[in-house]
Design an enzyme around this catalytic site. Sequence first.
Site: not given
Length: 298
Positions: A194, A224
Site C-alpha cells: 500500500k 478509520s
Amino acid sequence: MDVVLACSKAQVLGQRIAKQFSAELVEYETRKFSDGEIYSRILGNVNNKEVIIVQAGYPEPNDALIELFLVVDACRSLNSRRIRVVMPYFPYARQDKRFNRGESLSLHVIADLLKSMGVSLVVTADAHFKEDYGSYDFFGIKSYNISGGTVIAEHIKEKFKLDDFVIISPDLGSRGMIDEASKNVGAKTMKIDKKRKSETEVEMTANDLDVKGKDVLIIDDIISTGGTMLKAIELMKKAGANRVFAGATHGIFSKNSFKKLEKATNYLVTTDSIQTGVMEVTLAGEIMKVIEDSRVYF
C-alpha cells in the site's frame, strides 16, 4: 480475588470480561457536569481487591483518559491491592515518537501518569506502536499486547463454515496479525503493498494475487476512514474473489465509512475493543489469558 470495573466507553467488553472471569462487576457511576467536566464514583467494594479497569480509547479519547485517571485514583484511595488497566484501543498510540521539534511525546505522558498512579499492568490490542505480541515495557509499566486477528479469523471460519479461504493483509502494519491468524486457523495468506496518497486515498498493488473463486478475509488492525479496506475489497473483487469478508480489531468508522464498507463487503466485523454495531467478536478470552498468566506480573 479479581473484580472488574467497566468504564463508560467499554461497558460491553467489561461485562464480557467479568463473565469470562466469573468475577464481580463493580458498581460505578459517572456523568458530565454542565461545563463538560467528568464526575466518577466507585460504589462497589474494591478494598484489598485486584481491580481490572476496562476502558475504550474511542470515541472522545480525551474524556476516556480523564475518566480512566479518575477511576484509577478512586481505586487507589479505596486501597485496592492491585490495579490493572485493559484498554485495547489505546489513544495517542500514533504519538510514540517526536517527528518535529517542540512536539509532545503524548503516549509517554499518558504512561507516566498511569505509572505514577500505581497501575501495575496495561493490556492493549494490536497497538499502533507495537509490531509484535506478548509482554513489553510500556514506558516503565509492565504491559501485554494481544492480537484480534485470530479471534476474527476463527469467527469468520465458524460462521461461514469455511474449509479453504485466504487471509489478506492490506498493509504492512497488519502482517503480524494475519501471520498469527493464519497459523491458528490453517488458512493461506497473501499480502498487499500500500502507498498512501492522502488521508482517504490509497494506492494498492499485489504480486501473484491468486484469489479467483476463493473466499477472502481481509484483516486490519484498525478501520478509520475506511480508505485502505475499501481499496483492498475492490482489489479482491477485480481479482475474482468469491466472497470478501472484512474484519478489524478496532472499528472507528469515521467519514461515513461504516455504510460504505457494509455495502462493499459480504460481511463486516470488529472486536469489542470499541463499541460498534458489528462487534460480534470479543477480546475477553484473550484478555483473560493475559490476566491469569503470572508471567506478566512484576
